[in-house]
Design a protein around this motif. Structure first.
Motif, short mmCIF file in Angstrom:
data_model
loop_
_atom_site.label_atom_id
_atom_site.label_comp_id
_atom_site.label_asym_id
_atom_site.label_seq_id
_atom_site.Cartn_x
_atom_site.Cartn_y
_atom_site.Cartn_z
N GLY A 108 0.69 -1.29 -0.11
CA GLY A 108 0.30 0.04 0.11
C GLY A 108 0.56 1.21 -0.63
O GLY A 108 0.37 2.28 -0.32
N ASN A 109 1.93 1.02 0.71
CA ASN A 109 3.37 2.33 0.53
C ASN A 109 4.19 2.33 -0.61
O ASN A 109 4.42 2.94 -0.53
N TRP A 113 1.44 2.73 -6.82
CA TRP A 113 0.30 3.18 -6.04
C TRP A 113 0.40 4.74 -6.28
O TRP A 113 -0.93 5.60 -6.85
N SER A 177 -9.81 2.54 -3.87
CA SER A 177 -9.04 2.48 -3.06
C SER A 177 -7.84 1.64 -3.36
O SER A 177 -8.19 0.74 -3.78
N ILE A 178 -6.66 1.42 -2.18
CA ILE A 178 -5.83 0.20 -2.26
C ILE A 178 -6.30 -0.54 -1.87
O ILE A 178 -6.51 -1.94 -2.77
N GLU A 179 -7.27 -0.71 -1.13
CA GLU A 179 -7.89 -2.69 0.28
C GLU A 179 -9.17 -2.62 -1.22
O GLU A 179 -8.72 -4.00 -2.06
N THR A 182 -7.01 -4.19 -4.42
CA THR A 182 -6.06 -5.46 -3.88
C THR A 182 -7.13 -6.34 -2.80
O THR A 182 -6.68 -7.74 -3.38
#
Length: 190
Positions: A108-109, A113, A177-179, A182
């Motif tokens: 995520g970091n 992204w 969102s990233i979530e 993923t």
């Protein structure tokens, strides 16, 4: 600190882009309505049957593109995620001979992204503002391929949606969102 500044700048550019695009879109729609009235008057004066037939087909084509839809339905979200899934599988996993179970999204970091965010900003600027921005770069080629495939899934979905509205596109970005990305079930593509 630099990353936060860039993120803030990116959000500011997107807000300005949305405002300009909405304003530009309303002006263009007003001008288009005015042109349609003038064309209709001219065609009535000419009264040629062939032109009337062409004129009847034109509104049907215009009706195919929805310029009023601004939010995603549940079906839209599912279609968006399916498009991303299919693009990642077909454009990254399969060509690289990776098993879906072995695939890992960037953390995520990760800079990946941030690169994905820049792709979204560039698309918004180009397609809704008519502004070309510098293409972003990402040094990690495998992450670049993953993010490019993810982005292609987003743009393929949007362009096939039949909607031409910056707010609708921005609504899709709000869902991604990233979530949310993923947790897309990539095995469903197999």
């Amino acid at each position: 600190m630099s990353r936060k500044f860039l993120s803030i700048m990116m959000v500011a550019v997107m807000v300005i882009a949305m405002a300009a695009a909405c304003s530009k879109k309303e002006t263009a729609e007003s001008e288009k309505k005015e042109e349609t009235k003038v064309e209709a008057t001219e065609q009535e004066d000419e009264a040629e049957p062939e032109e009337v037939a062409d004129d009847e087909q034109q509104p049907a084509d215009a009706a195919e593109v929805d310029t009023t839809k601004e939010t995603l339905s549940e079906e839209d979200v599912l279609a968006l995620k399916a498009s991303i899934r299919d693009s990642v599988v077909n454009n990254y996993i399969t060509p690289n001979g990776i098993a879906v179970t072995d695939f890992v999204w960037p953390a995520g970091n990760s800079e990946a992204w941030y690169y994905f965010d820049l792709l979204k900003v560039n698309y918004t600027a180009k397609n809704f503002m008519g502004t070309e921005l510098e293409a972003p770069n990402l040094s990690d080629e495998s992450y670049k391929q993953i993010m490019d495939a993810t982005f292609n899934g987003l743009t393929n979905w949007y362009e096939a949606s039949g909607v031409d509205n910056v707010n609708y596109f921005e609504s899709a970005l709000g869902v991604l969102s990233i979530e949310a990305i993923t947790t897309i079930d990539l095995s469903a593509a197999e």
